[in-house]
Scaffold this motif. Structure first.
Motif, PDB file in Angstrom:
ATOM      1  N   LEU A   5      10.240 -79.107  -5.007  1.00 34.28           N
ATOM      2  CA  LEU A   5      10.248 -79.393  -3.495  1.00 34.28           C
ATOM      3  C   LEU A   5      10.736 -80.893  -3.342  1.00 34.28           C
ATOM      4  O   LEU A   5      11.356 -81.312  -2.235  1.00 34.28           O
ATOM      5  N   ALA A   6      10.066 -81.805  -4.249  1.00 32.84           N
ATOM      6  CA  ALA A   6      10.345 -83.005  -3.925  1.00 32.84           C
ATOM      7  C   ALA A   6      11.751 -83.441  -4.058  1.00 32.84           C
ATOM      8  O   ALA A   6      12.510 -84.331  -2.965  1.00 32.84           O
ATOM      9  N   VAL A   7      12.578 -82.954  -5.122  1.00 25.20           N
ATOM     10  CA  VAL A   7      13.735 -83.288  -5.038  1.00 25.20           C
ATOM     11  C   VAL A   7      14.668 -82.894  -4.082  1.00 25.20           C
ATOM     12  O   VAL A   7      15.541 -83.170  -3.470  1.00 25.20           O
ATOM     13  N   ALA A   8      14.209 -81.506  -3.467  1.00 23.28           N
ATOM     14  CA  ALA A   8      15.097 -80.857  -2.517  1.00 23.28           C
ATOM     15  C   ALA A   8      14.696 -81.772  -1.261  1.00 23.28           C
ATOM     16  O   ALA A   8      15.651 -81.935  -0.224  1.00 23.28           O
ATOM     17  N   LEU A   9      13.579 -82.134  -0.824  1.00 25.40           N
ATOM     18  CA  LEU A   9      13.291 -82.782   0.450  1.00 25.40           C
ATOM     19  C   LEU A   9      14.166 -84.520   0.078  1.00 25.40           C
ATOM     20  O   LEU A   9      14.451 -84.832   1.307  1.00 25.40           O
ATOM     21  N   ARG A  10      14.037 -84.935  -0.833  1.00 24.61           N
ATOM     22  CA  ARG A  10      14.546 -86.379  -1.245  1.00 24.61           C
ATOM     23  C   ARG A  10      16.065 -86.242  -0.692  1.00 24.61           C
ATOM     24  O   ARG A  10      16.628 -87.053   0.008  1.00 24.61           O
ATOM     25  N   LYS A  11      16.782 -85.000  -1.069  1.00 22.44           N
ATOM     26  CA  LYS A  11      18.059 -84.757  -1.159  1.00 22.44           C
ATOM     27  C   LYS A  11      18.440 -84.676   0.449  1.00 22.44           C
ATOM     28  O   LYS A  11      19.328 -85.041   0.975  1.00 22.44           O
ATOM     29  N   ALA A  12      17.384 -83.769   1.142  1.00 21.44           N
ATOM     30  CA  ALA A  12      17.785 -83.297   2.269  1.00 21.44           C
ATOM     31  C   ALA A  12      17.416 -84.176   3.390  1.00 21.44           C
ATOM     32  O   ALA A  12      18.134 -84.019   4.838  1.00 21.44           O
ATOM     33  N   ILE A  13      16.641 -85.088   3.305  1.00 22.64           N
ATOM     34  CA  ILE A  13      15.983 -85.881   4.468  1.00 22.64           C
ATOM     35  C   ILE A  13      16.392 -87.161   4.390  1.00 22.64           C
ATOM     36  O   ILE A  13      16.365 -87.778   3.247  1.00 22.64           O
ATOM     37  N   GLY A  14      17.039 -87.823   5.532  1.00 23.52           N
ATOM     38  CA  GLY A  14      17.538 -88.945   5.275  1.00 23.52           C
ATOM     39  C   GLY A  14      16.550 -90.068   5.690  1.00 23.52           C
ATOM     40  O   GLY A  14      15.247 -89.830   5.980  1.00 23.52           O
ATOM     41  N   GLY A  15      16.895 -91.282   5.566  1.00 25.98           N
ATOM     42  CA  GLY A  15      15.954 -92.541   5.777  1.00 25.98           C
ATOM     43  C   GLY A  15      14.984 -92.690   4.789  1.00 25.98           C
ATOM     44  O   GLY A  15      14.981 -92.310   3.649  1.00 25.98           O
ATOM     45  N   SER A  16      13.922 -93.067   5.379  1.00 24.29           N
ATOM     46  CA  SER A  16      12.601 -93.183   4.300  1.00 24.29           C
ATOM     47  C   SER A  16      11.772 -92.041   4.243  1.00 24.29           C
ATOM     48  O   SER A  16      11.081 -91.742   3.316  1.00 24.29           O
ATOM     49  N   PHE A  17      11.916 -90.930   5.009  1.00 23.78           N
ATOM     50  CA  PHE A  17      11.111 -89.824   4.771  1.00 23.78           C
ATOM     51  C   PHE A  17      11.334 -88.931   3.837  1.00 23.78           C
ATOM     52  O   PHE A  17      10.460 -88.625   3.019  1.00 23.78           O
ATOM     53  N   GLY A  18      12.566 -88.856   3.279  1.00 21.63           N
ATOM     54  CA  GLY A  18      12.976 -88.149   2.070  1.00 21.63           C
ATOM     55  C   GLY A  18      12.068 -88.681   0.817  1.00 21.63           C
ATOM     56  O   GLY A  18      11.185 -87.837   0.230  1.00 21.63           O
ATOM     57  N   PRO A  19      12.359 -90.081   0.531  1.00 24.23           N
ATOM     58  CA  PRO A  19      11.501 -90.404  -0.554  1.00 24.23           C
ATOM     59  C   PRO A  19      10.035 -90.563  -0.346  1.00 24.23           C
ATOM     60  O   PRO A  19       9.240 -90.366  -1.160  1.00 24.23           O
ATOM     61  N   PHE A  20       9.633 -90.805   0.822  1.00 22.26           N
ATOM     62  CA  PHE A  20       8.106 -90.547   1.219  1.00 22.26           C
ATOM     63  C   PHE A  20       7.424 -89.403   0.831  1.00 22.26           C
ATOM     64  O   PHE A  20       6.511 -89.255   0.266  1.00 22.26           O
ATOM     65  N   TYR A  21       8.506 -88.395   1.428  1.00 19.15           N
ATOM     66  CA  TYR A  21       7.538 -87.053   1.059  1.00 19.15           C
ATOM     67  C   TYR A  21       7.731 -86.557  -0.487  1.00 19.15           C
ATOM     68  O   TYR A  21       6.892 -85.837  -0.763  1.00 19.15           O
ATOM     69  N   ALA A  22       8.745 -86.877  -0.875  1.00 25.21           N
ATOM     70  CA  ALA A  22       8.855 -86.695  -2.228  1.00 25.21           C
ATOM     71  C   ALA A  22       7.594 -87.361  -3.341  1.00 25.21           C
ATOM     72  O   ALA A  22       7.157 -86.536  -4.072  1.00 25.21           O
ATOM     73  N   LYS A  23       7.647 -88.496  -2.864  1.00 24.28           N
ATOM     74  CA  LYS A  23       6.464 -89.308  -3.602  1.00 24.28           C
ATOM     75  C   LYS A  23       5.212 -88.521  -3.287  1.00 24.28           C
ATOM     76  O   LYS A  23       4.271 -88.385  -4.263  1.00 24.28           O
ATOM     77  N   ALA A  24       4.997 -88.340  -2.199  1.00 23.60           N
ATOM     78  CA  ALA A  24       3.651 -87.459  -1.877  1.00 23.60           C
ATOM     79  C   ALA A  24       3.521 -86.367  -2.377  1.00 23.60           C
ATOM     80  O   ALA A  24       2.414 -86.068  -2.890  1.00 23.60           O
ATOM     81  N   LEU A  25       4.433 -85.512  -2.462  1.00 23.45           N
ATOM     82  CA  LEU A  25       4.548 -84.170  -3.137  1.00 23.45           C
ATOM     83  C   LEU A  25       4.020 -84.306  -4.667  1.00 23.45           C
ATOM     84  O   LEU A  25       3.132 -83.707  -5.240  1.00 23.45           O
ATOM     85  N   LEU A  26       4.676 -85.239  -5.202  1.00 26.18           N
ATOM     86  CA  LEU A  26       4.492 -85.412  -6.739  1.00 26.18           C
ATOM     87  C   LEU A  26       3.118 -86.067  -6.964  1.00 26.18           C
ATOM     88  O   LEU A  26       2.440 -85.509  -7.845  1.00 26.18           O
ATOM     89  N   ARG A  27       2.408 -86.918  -6.013  1.00 29.60           N
ATOM     90  CA  ARG A  27       1.290 -87.343  -6.212  1.00 29.60           C
ATOM     91  C   ARG A  27       0.271 -86.440  -6.037  1.00 29.60           C
ATOM     92  O   ARG A  27      -0.680 -86.279  -6.750  1.00 29.60           O
ATOM     93  N   ALA A  28       0.305 -85.581  -5.172  1.00 30.89           N
ATOM     94  CA  ALA A  28      -0.452 -84.404  -4.855  1.00 30.89           C
ATOM     95  C   ALA A  28      -0.534 -83.270  -5.987  1.00 30.89           C
ATOM     96  O   ALA A  28      -1.604 -82.833  -6.552  1.00 30.89           O
TER      97      ALA A  28
END
Length: 165
Positions: free
Chosen positions: A31-54
Motif C-alpha cells: 500500500l505504501a509503495v502504491a500511494l507514494r507512486k500515485a499521490i503527488g507532492g508531500s502526501f505520497g511520502p507522508f502516507y507511505a511513511k505512516a503506513l510502514l510505521r503502523a
C-alpha cells in the motif's frame, strides 16, 4: 485529482491483496509503495511513511484489538509531522488521541473509530484559525487563515471512508 489517483491505485492493489492472505506488514508495504507512486507532492511520502510505521507497530499479529489498531494509528500519525503546523496532523493527532482514549476505556473498535473521527473533525475545523507552518498552505501565509486545511480535510474524508468498510 490526487485522491482519485490514490483511489485507483488502491483499487488495483485490492484485488491482489484479497487473493492472498498477506501479513499486515507486507500488505502495508505494498500500500505504501502504491500511494507514494500515485499521490503527488508531500502526501505520497507522508502516507507511505505512516503506513510502514503502523505496520511495524503491530508486527505479525493476526486479528487486532481496538487498542492495537489505536496504537498503530498513533504510530502512523507520529511519523508524519508536528501538531499546529496547519497540516493533516491537526486532524490526525486529535483523532489518534481520541482513538486511544476510547479503546483504553473499553469501547469497541467501531465506537473507538467513531470517536477518532469526531475529534479529527474538530481538529480540521481548528485549522481555519491557524497560520501554516508546513505543508502546501505554508506558501500562502496569512491568506490561508479562515479556510480549513486541505490535508486535514482529506484525512477526515479517508477516516470516514474506513468507517464505512
Amino acid at each position: 485529482m490526487t485522491w482519485g489517483r490514490a483511489r485507483c491505485a488502491l483499487h488495483r492493489l485490492s484485488g491482489r491483496c484479497h487473493r492472498t492472505a498477506s501479513p499486515l506488514p507486507a500488505t502495508a508495504a505494498r500500500l505504501a509503495v502504491a500511494l507514494r507512486k500515485a499521490i503527488g507532492g508531500s502526501f505520497g511520502p507522508f502516507y507511505a511513511k505512516a503506513l510502514l510505521r503502523a505496520a511495524r507497530a503491530v508486527g505479525g499479529h493476526g486479528t487486532l484489538s481496538a487498542r492495537e489498531w489505536a496504537t498503530a494509528f498513533d504510530e502512523a500519525v507520529t511519523a508524519i509531522c508536528e501538531l499546529g503546523d496547519r497540516t493533516m496532523v491537526d486532524a490526525l493527532r486529535p483523532g489518534s488521541d481520541a482513538f486511544i482514549f476510547a479503546a483504553e476505556a473499553g469501547q469497541s473498535l467501531e465506537q473507538s473509530w467513531a470517536e477518532a473521527i469526531k475529534a479529527a473533525e474538530v481538529g480540521h475545523e481548528a485549522t481555519k484559525a491557524m497560520c501554516a507552518g508546513a505543508g502546501c498552505a505554508a506558501y500562502l501565509g496569512d491568506r490561508a487563515v479562515g479556510i480549513p486545511d486541505g490535508g486535514a480535510a482529506a484525512a477526515v474524508v479517508w477516516m470516514k471512508a474506513l468507517k464505512a468498510l
